[in-house]
Design a protein around this motif. Structure first.
Motif, short mmCIF file in Angstrom:
data_model
loop_
_atom_site.label_atom_id
_atom_site.label_comp_id
_atom_site.label_asym_id
_atom_site.label_seq_id
_atom_site.Cartn_x
_atom_site.Cartn_y
_atom_site.Cartn_z
N ALA A 1 -18.12 15.13 -35.72
CA ALA A 1 -16.93 14.27 -35.79
C ALA A 1 -16.24 14.26 -34.43
O ALA A 1 -15.87 15.32 -33.91
CB ALA A 1 -15.97 14.78 -36.87
N CYS A 2 -16.06 13.07 -33.87
CA CYS A 2 -15.50 12.93 -32.53
C CYS A 2 -14.24 12.08 -32.57
O CYS A 2 -14.25 10.97 -33.10
CB CYS A 2 -16.53 12.27 -31.61
SG CYS A 2 -15.87 11.74 -30.01
N ASP A 3 -13.17 12.62 -32.01
CA ASP A 3 -11.96 11.84 -31.78
C ASP A 3 -12.04 11.32 -30.34
O ASP A 3 -11.85 12.09 -29.40
CB ASP A 3 -10.72 12.71 -31.97
CG ASP A 3 -9.42 11.92 -31.84
OD1 ASP A 3 -9.49 10.68 -31.76
OD2 ASP A 3 -8.35 12.55 -31.81
N GLU B 1 -20.71 5.26 -24.03
CA GLU B 1 -22.14 5.19 -23.77
C GLU B 1 -22.92 6.43 -24.20
O GLU B 1 -24.11 6.31 -24.53
CB GLU B 1 -22.38 4.94 -22.27
CG GLU B 1 -21.83 3.58 -21.81
CD GLU B 1 -22.12 3.30 -20.35
OE1 GLU B 1 -22.73 4.17 -19.67
OE2 GLU B 1 -21.77 2.20 -19.89
N ARG B 2 -22.25 7.60 -24.24
CA ARG B 2 -23.02 8.81 -24.49
C ARG B 2 -22.54 9.62 -25.68
O ARG B 2 -23.35 10.20 -26.40
CB ARG B 2 -23.00 9.70 -23.23
CG ARG B 2 -23.64 9.03 -22.02
CD ARG B 2 -23.73 9.97 -20.85
NE ARG B 2 -24.36 11.22 -21.26
CZ ARG B 2 -23.96 12.42 -20.85
NH1 ARG B 2 -22.92 12.54 -20.06
NH2 ARG B 2 -24.59 13.50 -21.26
N ILE B 3 -21.23 9.65 -25.90
CA ILE B 3 -20.69 10.54 -26.94
C ILE B 3 -20.68 9.87 -28.30
O ILE B 3 -21.25 10.39 -29.27
CB ILE B 3 -19.29 11.03 -26.57
CG1 ILE B 3 -19.28 11.71 -25.19
CG2 ILE B 3 -18.76 11.97 -27.64
CD1 ILE B 3 -20.11 12.94 -25.09
N VAL B 4 -20.04 8.72 -28.40
CA VAL B 4 -19.91 8.04 -29.69
C VAL B 4 -21.26 7.74 -30.34
O VAL B 4 -21.41 7.90 -31.56
CB VAL B 4 -19.04 6.77 -29.54
CG1 VAL B 4 -19.15 5.89 -30.78
CG2 VAL B 4 -17.59 7.17 -29.29
N PRO B 5 -22.29 7.32 -29.58
CA PRO B 5 -23.58 7.07 -30.23
C PRO B 5 -24.19 8.30 -30.89
O PRO B 5 -25.03 8.17 -31.77
CB PRO B 5 -24.46 6.56 -29.07
CG PRO B 5 -23.50 5.93 -28.12
CD PRO B 5 -22.29 6.83 -28.19
N ALA C 1 -18.50 -0.70 -34.20
CA ALA C 1 -18.57 0.70 -33.77
C ALA C 1 -19.62 1.47 -34.58
O ALA C 1 -20.34 2.32 -34.04
CB ALA C 1 -17.20 1.36 -33.93
N ARG C 2 -19.72 1.15 -35.86
CA ARG C 2 -20.71 1.85 -36.70
C ARG C 2 -22.13 1.48 -36.30
O ARG C 2 -23.05 2.27 -36.48
CB ARG C 2 -20.45 1.54 -38.18
CG ARG C 2 -19.12 2.10 -38.65
CD ARG C 2 -18.88 2.09 -40.14
NE ARG C 2 -19.42 0.96 -40.82
CZ ARG C 2 -20.39 1.02 -41.74
NH1 ARG C 2 -20.92 2.20 -42.06
NH2 ARG C 2 -20.82 -0.06 -42.33
N GLU C 3 -22.30 0.30 -35.75
CA GLU C 3 -23.62 -0.09 -35.24
C GLU C 3 -24.03 0.73 -34.02
O GLU C 3 -25.21 0.83 -33.70
CB GLU C 3 -23.62 -1.58 -34.88
CG GLU C 3 -23.54 -2.51 -36.08
CD GLU C 3 -23.32 -3.97 -35.69
OE1 GLU C 3 -23.22 -4.24 -34.46
OE2 GLU C 3 -23.24 -4.81 -36.59
N ARG D 1 -21.56 6.58 -38.78
CA ARG D 1 -21.54 5.85 -40.05
C ARG D 1 -20.14 5.76 -40.62
O ARG D 1 -19.87 4.91 -41.48
CB ARG D 1 -22.46 6.52 -41.07
CG ARG D 1 -23.89 6.67 -40.64
CD ARG D 1 -24.45 5.41 -39.97
NE ARG D 1 -24.25 4.23 -40.79
CZ ARG D 1 -24.22 2.99 -40.30
NH1 ARG D 1 -24.33 2.78 -39.01
NH2 ARG D 1 -24.05 1.95 -41.11
N THR D 2 -19.23 6.63 -40.18
CA THR D 2 -17.86 6.64 -40.68
C THR D 2 -16.89 6.44 -39.53
O THR D 2 -16.99 7.12 -38.51
CB THR D 2 -17.55 7.96 -41.40
OG1 THR D 2 -18.44 8.13 -42.50
CG2 THR D 2 -16.11 7.98 -41.89
N VAL D 3 -15.96 5.49 -39.72
CA VAL D 3 -14.93 5.22 -38.71
C VAL D 3 -13.57 5.29 -39.39
O VAL D 3 -13.32 4.57 -40.36
CB VAL D 3 -15.11 3.83 -38.06
CG1 VAL D 3 -13.97 3.54 -37.09
CG2 VAL D 3 -16.46 3.75 -37.33
N LEU D 4 -12.72 6.16 -38.89
CA LEU D 4 -11.32 6.20 -39.32
C LEU D 4 -10.50 5.56 -38.21
O LEU D 4 -10.48 6.06 -37.09
CB LEU D 4 -10.85 7.64 -39.54
CG LEU D 4 -9.37 7.78 -39.89
CD1 LEU D 4 -9.10 7.29 -41.31
CD2 LEU D 4 -8.90 9.23 -39.72
#
Length: 283
Positions: free
Chosen positions: A108-110, A132-136, A169-171, A175-178
């Motif tokens: 889980a990343c903020d 480019e690197r963390i969220v994916p 963003a989920r693409e 899979r989960t976006v708050l």
């Protein structure tokens, strides 16, 4: 449930791990905090003292935990503000180690970058690192509306635009976006909303807007939502519980007249908040 939380630490006040750990512990969650900095206070004061840790120092701590078998049963890796590639790489390596030990664990990343009022307040390379690197590599992210816009190259305002941006963003991987701090133009006066989007659907919850800026509230939000998602496996329930707890924390802070979050004084709010803000399904 066990969480490996790699975030900043302050001695005075509550941000990063100094905001996230105690509410999680009050929920009965075992937390292993790994610090990326140890400052006297958060940087919003304009002056602070204390050391920044390097990526290698973070790796050393994580390796020591692993040598004790401490990563074997971690369910969740949580991260917040990232100071650069060095720390980002160390976090991603920790995530990989945890997932080797427990393939069911999530990251889980903020993606802390800034907000609509202040703009970006991180180094110019951080948003690119995150996008480019963390969220994916993340399974769950908790951006505010401004950060969601940067990640997706959009400027979401309406409910429909925010939903579309969350799907984009989920693409990217998670899979989960708050989406925290949703401020659509047509919302009722003096309100603010929070939205959760998963493979199962999308939900939104509305609360009164409290007139204060509280450093660390986003760290508490990310921690509680991530934990509730793991504990309940129910996005709607996780959203309502998180919002209800955070609202009470902010309300207590506002009434106190203090600048710092009234984190300890609000401990009952994490377990049994006085008000339950119900969320409703968008789709």
């Amino acid at each position: 449930m066990k969480i490996l939380s790699i975030q900043s630490s302050v001695a005075y006040g509550h941000v990063g791990n100094s905001a996230a750990v105690f509410p999680l512990q009050r929920l009965g969650v075992e937390v292993m905090p790994v610090y990326t900095v140890h400052f006297s206070n958060h940087t919003g004061y304009g002056a602070w003292r204390g050391p920044m840790l390097t990526g290698d120092q973070v790796r050393e701590v994580v390796t020591g935990i692993d040598e004790r078998g401490g990563l074997d049963d971690v369910d969740l890796v949580l991260s917040g503000y990232q100071g650069g590639d060095d720390i980002g790489d160390a976090i991603l390596e920790a995530v990989a180690k945890v997932k080797e030990r427990n393939p069911e664990a999530i990251y889980a990343c903020d993606p802390v970058m800034g907000n609509a009022k202040s703009g970006c307040f991180v180094k110019p390379e951080i948003p690119i690192l995150l996008r480019e690197r963390i969220v994916p590599r993340a399974d769950l992210i908790t951006p505010n509306q401004f950060e969601l816009g940067f990640l997706t190259g959009t400027e979401p305002q309406s409910i429909e635009e925010t939903l579309a941006a969350a799907d984009r963003a989920r693409e990217m991987g998670p899979r989960t976006v708050l989406v925290t701090s949703v401020e659509r133009p047509d919302r009722p006066d003096n309100t603010i909303e929070m939205m959760a989007v998963t493979d199962e659907g999308a939900w939104i919850v509305q609360t009164p807007h409290l007139p204060l800026k509280a450093n660390g509230s986003g760290d508490v939000t990310a921690a509680l939502f991530s934990a509730h998602m793991q504990l309940t496996e129910n996005p709607q329930e996780a959203l309502s519980k998180t919002v209800s707890s955070v609202y009470e924390l902010l309300q207590n802070t506002l009434h106190s007249g203090q600048r710092e979050l009234q984190l300890v004084q609000s401990q009952g709010a994490y377990v049994q908040p006085q008000h339950n803000f119900a969320s409703y399904r968008l789709r």
